[in-house]
Enzyme design. Sequence first.
Site, PDB file in Angstrom:
ATOM      1  N   ASP A   1      -3.303 -26.043  -6.743  1.00  0.00           N
ATOM      2  CA  ASP A   1      -4.129 -24.852  -6.550  1.00  0.00           C
ATOM      3  C   ASP A   1      -5.518 -25.293  -7.006  1.00  0.00           C
ATOM      4  O   ASP A   1      -5.823 -25.315  -8.192  1.00  0.00           O
ATOM      5  CB  ASP A   1      -3.588 -23.699  -7.400  1.00  0.00           C
ATOM      6  CG  ASP A   1      -4.467 -22.454  -7.330  1.00  0.00           C
ATOM      7  OD1 ASP A   1      -5.543 -22.520  -6.697  1.00  0.00           O
ATOM      8  OD2 ASP A   1      -4.096 -21.418  -7.912  1.00  0.00           O
TER       9      ASP A   1
ATOM     10  N   TYR B   1     -12.463 -18.361  20.392  1.00  0.00           N
ATOM     11  CA  TYR B   1     -11.148 -18.025  19.830  1.00  0.00           C
ATOM     12  C   TYR B   1     -10.339 -19.293  19.575  1.00  0.00           C
ATOM     13  O   TYR B   1      -9.687 -19.433  18.551  1.00  0.00           O
ATOM     14  CB  TYR B   1     -10.398 -17.113  20.815  1.00  0.00           C
ATOM     15  CG  TYR B   1      -9.153 -16.501  20.214  1.00  0.00           C
ATOM     16  CD1 TYR B   1      -9.187 -15.238  19.639  1.00  0.00           C
ATOM     17  CD2 TYR B   1      -7.943 -17.190  20.221  1.00  0.00           C
ATOM     18  CE1 TYR B   1      -8.058 -14.681  19.077  1.00  0.00           C
ATOM     19  CE2 TYR B   1      -6.807 -16.632  19.656  1.00  0.00           C
ATOM     20  CZ  TYR B   1      -6.874 -15.380  19.086  1.00  0.00           C
ATOM     21  OH  TYR B   1      -5.751 -14.835  18.529  1.00  0.00           O
TER      22      TYR B   1
ATOM     23  N   HIS C   1      -4.593  -3.054 -14.172  1.00  0.00           N
ATOM     24  CA  HIS C   1      -5.958  -3.166 -14.688  1.00  0.00           C
ATOM     25  C   HIS C   1      -7.030  -2.799 -13.655  1.00  0.00           C
ATOM     26  O   HIS C   1      -8.117  -2.390 -14.018  1.00  0.00           O
ATOM     27  CB  HIS C   1      -6.218  -4.573 -15.227  1.00  0.00           C
ATOM     28  CG  HIS C   1      -5.909  -5.668 -14.266  1.00  0.00           C
ATOM     29  ND1 HIS C   1      -4.624  -5.991 -13.911  1.00  0.00           N
ATOM     30  CD2 HIS C   1      -6.701  -6.516 -13.574  1.00  0.00           C
ATOM     31  CE1 HIS C   1      -4.649  -6.993 -13.052  1.00  0.00           C
ATOM     32  NE2 HIS C   1      -5.900  -7.328 -12.819  1.00  0.00           N
TER      33      HIS C   1
ATOM     34  N   PHE D   1      -2.180 -18.246 -11.482  1.00  0.00           N
ATOM     35  CA  PHE D   1      -3.185 -17.187 -11.448  1.00  0.00           C
ATOM     36  C   PHE D   1      -2.467 -15.897 -11.045  1.00  0.00           C
ATOM     37  O   PHE D   1      -1.389 -15.947 -10.468  1.00  0.00           O
ATOM     38  CB  PHE D   1      -4.288 -17.551 -10.450  1.00  0.00           C
ATOM     39  CG  PHE D   1      -5.331 -16.484 -10.322  1.00  0.00           C
ATOM     40  CD1 PHE D   1      -6.147 -16.190 -11.397  1.00  0.00           C
ATOM     41  CD2 PHE D   1      -5.471 -15.755  -9.150  1.00  0.00           C
ATOM     42  CE1 PHE D   1      -7.097 -15.176 -11.301  1.00  0.00           C
ATOM     43  CE2 PHE D   1      -6.419 -14.748  -9.050  1.00  0.00           C
ATOM     44  CZ  PHE D   1      -7.232 -14.457 -10.130  1.00  0.00           C
ATOM     45  N   ASP D   2      -3.060 -14.715 -11.333  1.00  0.00           N
ATOM     46  CA  ASP D   2      -2.284 -13.469 -11.139  1.00  0.00           C
ATOM     47  C   ASP D   2      -1.827 -13.231  -9.698  1.00  0.00           C
ATOM     48  O   ASP D   2      -0.696 -12.821  -9.477  1.00  0.00           O
ATOM     49  CB  ASP D   2      -2.978 -12.240 -11.760  1.00  0.00           C
ATOM     50  CG  ASP D   2      -4.338 -11.906 -11.156  1.00  0.00           C
ATOM     51  OD1 ASP D   2      -4.741 -12.586 -10.204  1.00  0.00           O
ATOM     52  OD2 ASP D   2      -4.990 -10.967 -11.651  1.00  0.00           O
TER      53      ASP D   2
ATOM     54  N   ALA E   1      -8.821 -24.363  -6.544  1.00  0.00           N
ATOM     55  CA  ALA E   1     -10.000 -23.501  -6.373  1.00  0.00           C
ATOM     56  C   ALA E   1     -11.227 -24.098  -7.062  1.00  0.00           C
ATOM     57  O   ALA E   1     -12.342 -23.978  -6.579  1.00  0.00           O
ATOM     58  CB  ALA E   1      -9.710 -22.106  -6.933  1.00  0.00           C
TER      59      ALA E   1
ATOM     60  N   LYS F   1     -14.700 -20.182  -4.773  1.00  0.00           N
ATOM     61  CA  LYS F   1     -15.150 -20.818  -6.013  1.00  0.00           C
ATOM     62  C   LYS F   1     -15.893 -22.097  -5.618  1.00  0.00           C
ATOM     63  O   LYS F   1     -17.036 -22.057  -5.220  1.00  0.00           O
ATOM     64  CB  LYS F   1     -13.957 -21.102  -6.938  1.00  0.00           C
ATOM     65  CG  LYS F   1     -13.376 -19.866  -7.610  1.00  0.00           C
ATOM     66  CD  LYS F   1     -12.458 -19.100  -6.713  1.00  0.00           C
ATOM     67  CE  LYS F   1     -11.647 -18.061  -7.435  1.00  0.00           C
ATOM     68  NZ  LYS F   1     -10.844 -17.257  -6.518  1.00  0.00           N
TER      69      LYS F   1
HETATM   70  N1  F0G Z   1      -6.026 -19.489  -7.659  1.00  0.00           N
HETATM   71  C1  F0G Z   1      -6.887 -19.422  -8.702  1.00  0.00           C
HETATM   72  C2  F0G Z   1      -6.795 -20.442  -9.774  1.00  0.00           C
HETATM   73  C3  F0G Z   1      -7.821 -18.375  -8.764  1.00  0.00           C
HETATM   74  O1  F0G Z   1      -8.650 -18.312  -9.803  1.00  0.00           O
HETATM   75  C4  F0G Z   1      -7.865 -17.426  -7.713  1.00  0.00           C
HETATM   76  C5  F0G Z   1      -8.829 -16.326  -7.747  1.00  0.00           C
HETATM   77  C6  F0G Z   1      -6.953 -17.554  -6.650  1.00  0.00           C
HETATM   78  C7  F0G Z   1      -6.059 -18.603  -6.666  1.00  0.00           C
HETATM   79  C8  F0G Z   1      -6.932 -16.564  -5.508  1.00  0.00           C
HETATM   80  O2  F0G Z   1      -7.993 -16.798  -4.671  1.00  0.00           O
HETATM   81  O3  F0G Z   1      -9.383 -14.714  -4.835  1.00  0.00           O
HETATM   82  O4  F0G Z   1      -9.669 -16.334  -2.938  1.00  0.00           O
HETATM   83  O5  F0G Z   1      -7.661 -14.911  -3.073  1.00  0.00           O
HETATM   84  N2  F0G Z   1      -9.495 -16.024  -8.774  1.00  0.00           N
HETATM   85  C9  F0G Z   1     -10.533 -14.994  -8.911  1.00  0.00           C
HETATM   86  C10 F0G Z   1     -10.973 -14.877 -10.332  1.00  0.00           C
HETATM   87  C11 F0G Z   1     -10.250 -13.700  -8.240  1.00  0.00           C
HETATM   88  O6  F0G Z   1     -11.721 -13.922 -10.651  1.00  0.00           O
HETATM   89  O7  F0G Z   1     -10.626 -15.727 -11.149  1.00  0.00           O
HETATM   90  P1  F0G Z   1      -8.709 -15.619  -3.830  1.00  0.00           P
END
Ligand code: F0G
Length: 466
Positions: A220, A78, A455, A130-131, A222, A263
């Site tokens: 960010d 832990y 969506h 990102f969304d 990823a 990613k």
């Molecule tokens: N930032 C970027 C640029 C992303 O593309 C994503 C996720 C996230 C943050 C969030 O990360 O999924 O680990 O919580 N992108 C995926 C996609 C879901 O299909 O492009 P997460």
Amino acid sequence: MFHSDARFKTVIEPFRLKMVEPIHFTSRDQRVAALEAANYNLFGIRSEDVLVDLLTDSGTGAMSMDQWAALLRGDESYAGSTSFRFFERVVQELTGFAFVLPTHQGRAAERLLFTVFGGPGKIIPNNSHFDTTRAHVELTGAVAQDLPSPLAADTQIEAAFKGDMDLVALEALLSRDHDRVPLVCVTITNNAAGGQPVSMANLRAVRALCDQYGKPMFLDAARFAENAWFVKEREPGFAAQEVRAIAEEAFRIADGTWVSAKKDGLVNIGGFLAFKDEKLLYPLRNLLILNEGFPTYGGLAGRDLEAMAVGLQEVTDEDYLRYRARSVAWLGKGLEAGGIPVLRPFGGHAVYLDAKRLLPDWAPDDLPAQALACALYVEGGVRGVEIGTLMFGRTDPATGRQIAAPRELVRLALPRRVYTQAHVDYVIEVGRWVAEHPETLRKLRVGWEGPALRHFTARLLLHSGE
Ligand code: F0G
């Protein structure tokens, strides 16, 4: 380092297979039935009914044998686990940031960060949110302001760094609303703008503005390794540098980062936050304990930390990155030659099909990009994701008509180290078939939709004029 032989042009997969996962063939009739049962929403299709799944490159990659071996080393204590210390060291060496907080994925890190930095009245600039990033910013009452390079709006301009931030717009925002901006974010690569890279020059210029206005800068990151690959390939002065060194340099321009390791961490689950300011440690760590877990595991198992650490070291391998960029470009060129318009230039993780140019006469109410995604599924069992009016538009409550998104795209994202060239060639063939058989493209309507992120769950209908 790069070991390929310049005499031979074929870019082969830089791995061989040790374990295989069967994929399932379905008939066209079965797929028609599956799509109808899923209300024409590809998120509702069962994975065994998909032949080539290009829905996302997130968490869908294959781990290496070293990562699988590392899982067995996982220390599940832990507190104080050795796996955490290994992971922490790897992230510190890569990013240069002293403080490292593991999270279960990227959006968990976003939640922590924007709980601290967001709030009503604040404005958070980003080249493109990102969304989930946008949703977490807005959840706090802040405004998520996209400031993409003006080049990003044109899907056809061949520019090296269409992911860049618009520096003029950033400066205007900082000079006008200085007090409302708590930090500046840059997303590498720029997913919402087509997986396009951000140049080192742009990162440095954002840094200079942050210094001028006394703002912290967060990445960010990823897809940090894919971004570094494009810097090496396209930005003057970087050709002779190792990708790993370029990635290290990019992180060192910023004050902190959050990473969805699903990613470029090459894992199926994982993420982290890392930063240099000790003052952030106390509030962020408390939120971590509350939301994710104790700071030495943060919402993950010890074995996940091991696999993530190994993945972060593997991903900057240049033979791998060359193969990855070339696979995406191969897919893009093949689809384009087959008659499907695509976003140019090709990005790092996906090809984006331009449904507006394929179907110029269709109205946004017909959901052209979703229709294209559905046709690829019905005809060939290929699953992509709509990034158009269904994802980013909305229904006008007054008229019931769709308020269109600026673009109608279908993203075909390549999972990492999963599919071979034969799979990619098959997808190209399916795309060509759809382009040559326009009757496979069927107009849709929104039947039912939820109040947010529609969506994922919307139910669609075939347009009755069909
Ligand atoms: N930032 C970027 C640029 C992303 O593309 C994503 C996720 C996230 C943050 C969030 O990360 O999924 O680990 O919580 N992108 C995926 C996609 C879901 O299909 O492009 P997460």
